[in-house]
Design an enzyme around this catalytic site. Structure first.
Site: not given
Ligand code: ADP
Ligand code: MG
Length: 540
Positions: A59, A92-93, A389
């Site tokens: 996170d 958040t990332t 989250d």
């Molecule tokens: P954050 O802290 O920003 O939420 P994450 O590590 O949760 O970071 O990553 C979120 C990103 O991953 C988003 O841009 C989301 O659209 C993408 N994402 C999540 N699930 C999938 C998936 N199944 N296929 C492609 N992209 C995905």
């Molecule tokens: Mg996320």
């Protein structure tokens, strides 16, 4: 010629362009620290603090908080990650990455001497265009059918969890999370979902209890005799110590014979027994107290078929109060039937190696408790953060029921929009807006990089699709290709993207508008103002 001293010696005096560039570079370092955690194939970070406590997390906000960043400009990025966490709970990332990438893309312009104000104006303009576009594109989901809403929520929760450690169980947890949130009342208060962790067992043994549940507290002899289930149940909520207390600790008592002493001891017992009798009189059959309940009291209650638990954590006591009604009493004098909480059933059950107290069928507020099972402590902690989250996302989606496709789809579309727009204008702004358009591509690019895909190839395909009108095309993590992520059900609430873009743009603008850092010497290092004496005005 007299020398003019404006600033104290030792202050960082780099000003203007070099300062801007150095701030941007500092932000780049932060971004590099979280870059690899983005997306379903992102890696986790293991962070060990000065006390040796290890945390494993994916996170962004958690990592940023633990990094102990001291660079003043780079701290802005920590703040936006935190605010994104508080506001929407996910993304958040992404927010940190976007802010860093905007800065990186405009850095050449800064170095060439474009004035920061012009850059800021271009960022603001791009942001405005993006907001309008997201609002126009977002797909509203009608609330008519309950089933439809449920599937939508489950999909959003699954997308939020797909980048976490627990991604393999995401469907299982998506169901639990949606159940938990839907069991709340309209305002969806977050603190009415309790999360408890029990090490041992497998993740699939995690369960959702509708009602309040907390770990059995420390208990004294006599506890085994107390009944372990009631229906219905009347709960006395106390903030009273029910222990034999030496009242002579609080007051000085002088006695000169044994009989007098005995009286004092008797009185102490009497005080306790009076309290206990009043509680029993109120008709309660479960007694919870924030403070300790001693062995005498435990035995007394057990003899009268009353269950008691002392040292209940405050949040659990409050949640019980909200759910079951009643009030937390600080004296035993006014305990009447009307201050008791009510619920349909009380049970004590075994979960793994722990015993849990369950209160179900609470009339006042809707509440539920997630009992998580799993291996290591750190693993459970990360699971809790991931579920947090997902819970936030489900709450957000219920409140603003519009979604966009994730996996870089929305970012690619915004990027295309900005690039097209930039071609219609002239001047420096054209280049700047094109740079922001390039900056938005960081999300799909990083998703590919983290998964080990050829980012250039996939981004080229995406650019082509988007220019032909395939607005929901994004990275397909499973097939190492691109796909229509709206059909693939990679959905995210549009509020995440709106918030992330706004915060990232604001942070970038803020960092660009700083051209000098003036640090005051640390407090304590400063010499004391002339000739102050020691304490009490005595001379040195
Ligand atoms: P954050 O802290 O920003 O939420 P994450 O590590 O949760 O970071 O990553 C979120 C990103 O991953 C988003 O841009 C989301 O659209 C993408 N994402 C999540 N699930 C999938 C998936 N199944 N296929 C492609 N992209 C995905
Ligand atoms: Mg996320």
């Amino acid at each position: 010629q007299p020398q003019i001293v404006l600033l104290k010696e030792g202050t960082d005096t780099s000003q203007g362009r070099p300062q801007l560039v150095s701030n941007i570079n500092a932000c780049q370092m932060i971004v590099d620290a979280v870059r690899t955690t983005l997306g379903p194939r992102g890696m986790d970070k293991l962070i060990v603090n000065a006390q040796g406590k290890a945390t494993i997390s994916n996170d962004g906000a958690t990592i940023m908080k633990l990094l102990e960043i001291i660079h003043p400009a780079a701290k802005t990025l920590v703040d936006i990650a935190k605010s994104q966490d508080a506001e929407v709970g996910d993304g958040t990332t992404s927010v940190v990455l976007l802010a860093g990438e905007f800065l990186k893309q405009v850095k050449p312009f800064v170095e060439e001497g474009v004035h920061a104000r012009i850059i800021i104006k271009a960022i603001r303009k791009s942001l405005q265009l993006c907001m309008d576009k997201i609002n126009e594109m977002a797909v509203r989901i009608e609330k008519q059918s309950k089933e439809e809403q449920r599937t939508l929520l489950e999909k959003c929760a699954a997308t939020a969890m797909s980048s976490k450690l627990i991604h393999q169980q995401k469907d299982f947890f998506a169901r639990i999370v949606v159940d938990a949130v839907l069991s709340l009342d309209e305002l969806l208060p977050l603190n009415m979902i309790g999360i408890k962790k029990v090490t041992g067992g497998s993740l699939e043994e995690s369960q959702l209890v509708s009602g309040v549940a907390f770990k059995k507290t420390f208990s004294y002899a006599g506890f085994e005799m107390a009944p372990k289930s009631y229906a219905p149940c009347k709960i006395a909520l106390l903030n009273i110590e029910l222990e034999l207390k030496a009242e002579r600790d609080n007051a000085e008592v002088r006695v000169d014979n044994v009989r007098e002493y005995q009286k004092i001891v008797d009185a102490e017992w009497q005080i306790l027994y009076n309290k206990l009798a009043k509680i029993v009189e109120s008709g309660a059959n479960v007694v919870l107290s924030k403070l300790a309940i001693g062995d005498v009291a435990t035995q007394y209650f057990a003899d009268r078929d009353i269950f008691c638990a002392g040292r209940v954590p405050e949040e659990d006591l409050k949640r019980t109060m909200k759910a079951c009604g009643g009030a937390v009493m600080t004296t035993a004098n006014d305990i009447k039937a009307d201050v008791l909480g009510l619920c349909e059933t009380f049970k004590e059950v075994q979960v793994g190696g722990e015993r849990f107290n369950l209160f179900q069928g609470c009339p006042n507020a809707k509440t539920s408790t997630l009992i998580l099972r799993g291996g290591a402590e750190q693993f459970l902690e990360e699971t809790e953060r991931s579920l947090h989250d997902a819970i936030m996302i489900v709450r957000r989606t219920i409140k603003h029921d519009s979604v966009v496709a994730g996996g870089g789809a929305i970012e690619m579309e915004l990027s295309r929009l900005l690039r097209d727009y930039s071609r219609t204008i002239a001047g420096k702004e054209q280049l700047l807006i094109a740079a922001i358009a390039k900056g938005l591509e960081i999300i799909p690019r990083q998703l590919c990089d983290n998964a080990g895909f050829d980012a250039t190839n996939i981004l080229n395909k995406l650019r082509q699709k988007h220019s032909l009108g395939g607005q929901w095309y994004g990275v397909d993590i499973t097939k190492e290709d691109i796909s229509d992520n709206f059909e693939q059900c990679v959905w995210e609430p549009s509020i995440i993207k709106i918030n992330a873009l706004t915060a990232a743009a604001e942070a970038a603008c803020m960092i660009l508008s700083v051209d000098e850092t003036i640090k005051s010497p640390k407090a304590g290092e400063a010499p004391m103002a002339g000739g102050m004496g020691r304490g009490m005005g005595r001379p040195m």
